[in-house]
Write an enzyme that holds these catalytic residues in place. Sequence first.
Site, mmCIF file in Angstrom:
data_model
loop_
_atom_site.group_PDB
_atom_site.id
_atom_site.type_symbol
_atom_site.label_atom_id
_atom_site.label_comp_id
_atom_site.label_asym_id
_atom_site.label_seq_id
_atom_site.Cartn_x
_atom_site.Cartn_y
_atom_site.Cartn_z
ATOM 1 N N LEU A 138 4.795 -10.492 24.119
ATOM 2 C CA LEU A 138 5.254 -11.872 24.136
ATOM 3 C C LEU A 138 6.005 -12.199 25.420
ATOM 4 O O LEU A 138 5.906 -13.303 25.940
ATOM 5 C CB LEU A 138 6.158 -12.141 22.925
ATOM 6 N N ASP A 165 27.338 -11.339 27.174
ATOM 7 C CA ASP A 165 26.148 -11.578 28.002
ATOM 8 C C ASP A 165 25.468 -12.887 27.598
ATOM 9 O O ASP A 165 24.252 -12.943 27.468
ATOM 10 C CB ASP A 165 25.174 -10.405 27.880
#
Length: 549
Positions: free
Chosen positions: A19, A140
Amino acid sequence: MSRIDTQVLADRYRLLNPLSEGGAGTVWLAADEMLGRDVAVKEVRLPPDLDPARRQEVLAAALREANLAARLRHPSIVTVHDVVVDQERPWLVMELLSGASLEQTVRDRSPLPVHQVARIGVGILGALGAAHTAGVFHRDVKPGNVFLTRTGKAVLTDFGVAVVDGEVTSGRTGHLIGSPNYIAPEQLRGERGGPASDLWSLGATLYFAVEGMPPHPAETPIAAIGRVLTEPPRPPERAGGLGPLLMSMLDPAPEARPSFDAVARSLAELATGQPAAGVGGVGGVGDTAGVAGMPAAASPPSPPPAIPAVPAVTDPVPAPVRPPAPGRGRALRWAAAEMAGIAVVIGVTFGVTFLLTSGPTAAEQVVRLSESPGAFSTPVDVCKLIPATRARQLLPALAGEGKPTNDGGCQWPAKGMGLEVRLPGTGKQWGKSPRQAHELFVNQRQSTIPSGENAWSWPEIQAGVRSARSTAPRAVAPVGEESFGYDVYENRMTGRLEQSYVIIRVDSLVLEVGYAVVDGSKDGPAIQAGAHTAATWVANALNNQKAGE
């Protein structure tokens, strides 16, 4: 593309096709052959020359990410189902999301409008609030780790560098974690960081979404670090009323940044098209002053004249709160923010009990008492909920019975129109309690956000790939124990309503009932009425089964 020696992991997950691919690994589409569902599998790539000690560190980090993500439950946090070690490499099995990352969306198209960016911010702020409440700091947050689903929901992914409050991180301090443009200044200076650092990173991420570039644009990572540490953010040009909020979130001093409550309030106002009230006079993230309630927001702007205006639902949905101080257990207050309508709500525990200012509804009172497995502990033959003789009342050209779908639902296709019944979420709802079903129902309502453009097709009813937009949740006449609706309009050609959906909860089961008319033979109100009629048939059939009739 990543090359692998086997196509099946743990004798269960069959890899189908990649993907996406990045420096750290590849995300695959895979089939979970045990449960019969599609999943996403993240392959963590290990360089071949990695020494044994570092290899163990990367493997431990992947296992740690799975453990951290699995303990967090929020509609805007990606669900991790499993972690597999195969060929001495870790593989994370996650829920399959349909859409694209915020980074890809902005780079492939253009910067997003302010109200859409604000909606994204509300979702991710809620995810961070849930993580911080559990003592987990993401560290993050960046455009690449924010995923936008086809329904418009924003989902926070990749907890690979997250830390738990109190956890020793000395083994990882030698590595720069995250992307320099989205790392808070205190983290770049080597400090541990915390909730205020995640808030800074969210501000930088939303800045990118609305401006098309990071707040400290630079040619190299080293230059970006220098600018974040020494220069103020670039003044936003496209952000409008969102600009002052972003600049306050990007303050270099953690204690000067606004509280989560203040940010949530401002984002919720901007998401509905209102100017933000501002964050002046509000304490920082560590401030203990709270917000007792929120004023009701105005309804969103009406759609274009060719598209009928759809009223918004004002049922409550939990929104993010300021995280608790480390090591302190206390009740949480949640400011409720629905994208198209806002109600005052105070919650006494995270995502568990809602106390409305007008008092709890009868359905919510029942839900609180219904923790045991509900009436539908084994799969229901969904196709039998609407017999063909009844379906033909809405589908005159229907030729046969309903056809099962691979998610446990059913569809009745005919020329130019069709009915469908879906099981939202994973499609595996059997054995849930009414309480769990209620939570799934609320999550579905929260994730039904107006979208600017979708692509969909239904070949069985002669509907090729077409552009469309979906609406916010709308109130419907009661169906089952809980219900709401939303609609899908053709986006480019005619602007007409083509699909209407009603989501219902009956005891421990949540179902999405849709009616599509793509040949122009019915107008919007008729399509909405058809969906409601089909949902009523489904609810009545389920209640009959529940009663043993």
